[in-house]
Design a protein around this motif. Sequence first.
Motif, short mmCIF file in Angstrom:
data_model
loop_
_atom_site.label_atom_id
_atom_site.label_comp_id
_atom_site.label_asym_id
_atom_site.label_seq_id
_atom_site.Cartn_x
_atom_site.Cartn_y
_atom_site.Cartn_z
N ASN A 127 0.95 -1.22 0.08
CA ASN A 127 -0.05 0.08 0.08
C ASN A 127 0.92 1.26 -0.03
OD1 ASN A 127 -2.37 -1.67 0.05
ND2 ASN A 127 -2.47 -1.33 2.31
N VAL A 128 1.75 1.35 0.76
CA VAL A 128 2.82 2.49 0.86
C VAL A 128 3.34 2.74 -0.49
CG1 VAL A 128 4.88 3.37 1.90
CG2 VAL A 128 3.06 2.40 3.54
N SER A 129 4.01 1.74 -1.03
CA SER A 129 4.60 1.71 -2.33
C SER A 129 3.59 2.35 -3.34
CB SER A 129 5.10 0.53 -2.67
OG SER A 129 5.87 -0.17 -1.72
N HIS A 130 2.48 1.87 -3.32
CA HIS A 130 1.48 2.14 -4.04
C HIS A 130 1.16 3.64 -4.22
CE1 HIS A 130 -1.39 1.04 -7.46
NE2 HIS A 130 -2.32 1.96 -6.89
N GLU A 131 0.90 4.07 -2.84
CA GLU A 131 0.59 5.25 -2.66
C GLU A 131 1.52 6.48 -2.91
OE1 GLU A 131 -2.53 6.46 -1.61
OE2 GLU A 131 -3.18 4.66 -1.68
N LEU A 132 2.79 5.89 -2.84
CA LEU A 132 3.91 6.90 -3.05
C LEU A 132 4.19 7.03 -4.67
CD1 LEU A 132 6.73 5.79 -0.75
CD2 LEU A 132 5.56 8.05 -0.79
N ARG A 133 3.70 6.19 -5.49
CA ARG A 133 3.97 6.05 -6.88
C ARG A 133 3.30 7.60 -7.51
NH1 ARG A 133 1.98 1.28 -10.11
NH2 ARG A 133 3.78 0.50 -11.28
N THR A 134 1.96 8.01 -7.25
CA THR A 134 1.48 9.13 -7.90
C THR A 134 2.49 10.28 -7.44
OG1 THR A 134 -0.38 7.97 -7.93
CG2 THR A 134 -0.66 10.22 -8.50
N PRO A 135 2.55 10.62 -6.33
CA PRO A 135 3.08 11.94 -5.93
C PRO A 135 4.76 12.07 -6.61
CG PRO A 135 2.73 10.63 -3.91
CD PRO A 135 2.01 10.00 -5.11
N LEU A 136 5.42 10.82 -6.41
CA LEU A 136 6.81 10.61 -7.26
C LEU A 136 6.89 11.07 -8.45
CD1 LEU A 136 8.25 7.73 -5.40
CD2 LEU A 136 9.09 10.14 -5.61
N THR A 137 5.70 10.47 -9.29
CA THR A 137 5.67 10.83 -10.86
C THR A 137 5.42 12.12 -10.89
OG1 THR A 137 4.29 8.62 -11.00
CG2 THR A 137 4.43 10.06 -12.83
N VAL A 138 4.72 13.01 -9.98
CA VAL A 138 4.26 14.50 -10.32
C VAL A 138 5.74 15.22 -10.04
CG1 VAL A 138 3.16 16.33 -9.13
CG2 VAL A 138 2.02 14.28 -9.63
N ILE A 168 13.29 2.48 -6.29
CA ILE A 168 12.95 1.89 -5.00
C ILE A 168 11.48 1.37 -4.84
CG2 ILE A 168 13.00 2.02 -2.44
CD1 ILE A 168 15.47 3.77 -2.72
N VAL A 169 10.52 2.44 -5.11
CA VAL A 169 9.08 2.13 -5.27
C VAL A 169 8.62 1.07 -6.43
CG1 VAL A 169 6.98 3.00 -5.67
CG2 VAL A 169 8.61 4.29 -4.12
N GLU A 170 9.22 1.20 -7.41
CA GLU A 170 8.95 0.01 -8.59
C GLU A 170 9.32 -1.11 -7.90
OE1 GLU A 170 7.42 0.50 -11.04
OE2 GLU A 170 6.96 2.68 -10.51
#
Length: 263
Positions: free
Chosen positions: A41-52, A85-87
């Motif tokens: 869940n944490v990794s998934h939630e971090l994905r969008t803000p990181l892309t921005v 790392i998130v990926e």
Amino acid sequence: DDALRLGLRIIPYAEGQRLLVARDMSKLMQLEQVRRDFVANVSHELRTPLTVVHGYLDLIEPDQSPELEPILVELRSQSRRMTQIVEDLLTLSRLEAQDSLPEERVSMTGVLQTLRREAEALSLGRHAISLDLRTDTDLTGSTKELHSAFSNLVSNAVRYTPAGGSIAIRWELRGAEPVFSVTDTGQGIAPSHLPRITERFYRVSSSRSRDTGGTGLGLSIVKHVLQLHQARLCIESEVGVGSTFSCVFGAERALAAAAEETG
Ligand code: ADP
């Protein structure tokens, strides 16, 4: 399912007697599931803000204040690292949630040629890279996951081998067992580190790994992919001499080479 949740052990007790010890593992398994869900869940939630963040950083041009240039370079590099790392964490979560993978024909000649190109792109001419195809046997398994595991081993070989060294990517049959291996003439790994080397975030030297763009998750991914193929990872290494990482598959995964298409 209940049987699965019991840890069963048989231990010698007295002369001719055995003790059967049953331990309730359900709490432990629940906790493990909570850990897995949390990481996913944490990794998934971090994905969008990181892309921005990543996207906007790429748009900034430090025309007005050139002194910002080195800061931007560093920010871009760190945001790329975080994204990687998130990926990798998401890949691990996906692998942990699977009991099996697709069983397809993996065209090893194709995979190996792609790996060589990847190695060359990473090395940028600093290493001698060779491909040693000793069999035309193919493999049954998941092309995508096996490619990612092999790719991690190749990228480690390049990253932990100083310029001027050599890297050999090999595909062979040892007896009836198909083996993929990567040999490098790099820095090597001391025996004391080997037992823990496939753990998440375990590194021999964190600064070196960070410098070379590692996430500390590559070998964990390799271990999971191989487990899902009932294969094992063998590591032979000597400090200052180099390392060989071998993926040893069961003979039942070997497929005779596909017949050449005619017409
Ligand atoms: P990382 O992203 O740090 O490379 P890995 O899980 O791929 O993470 O590897 C874990 C550690 O194992 C690395 O930090 C490095 O210390 C060591 N290692 C992996 N491959 C090699 C290699 N080919 N030669 C020397 N050390 C290696």
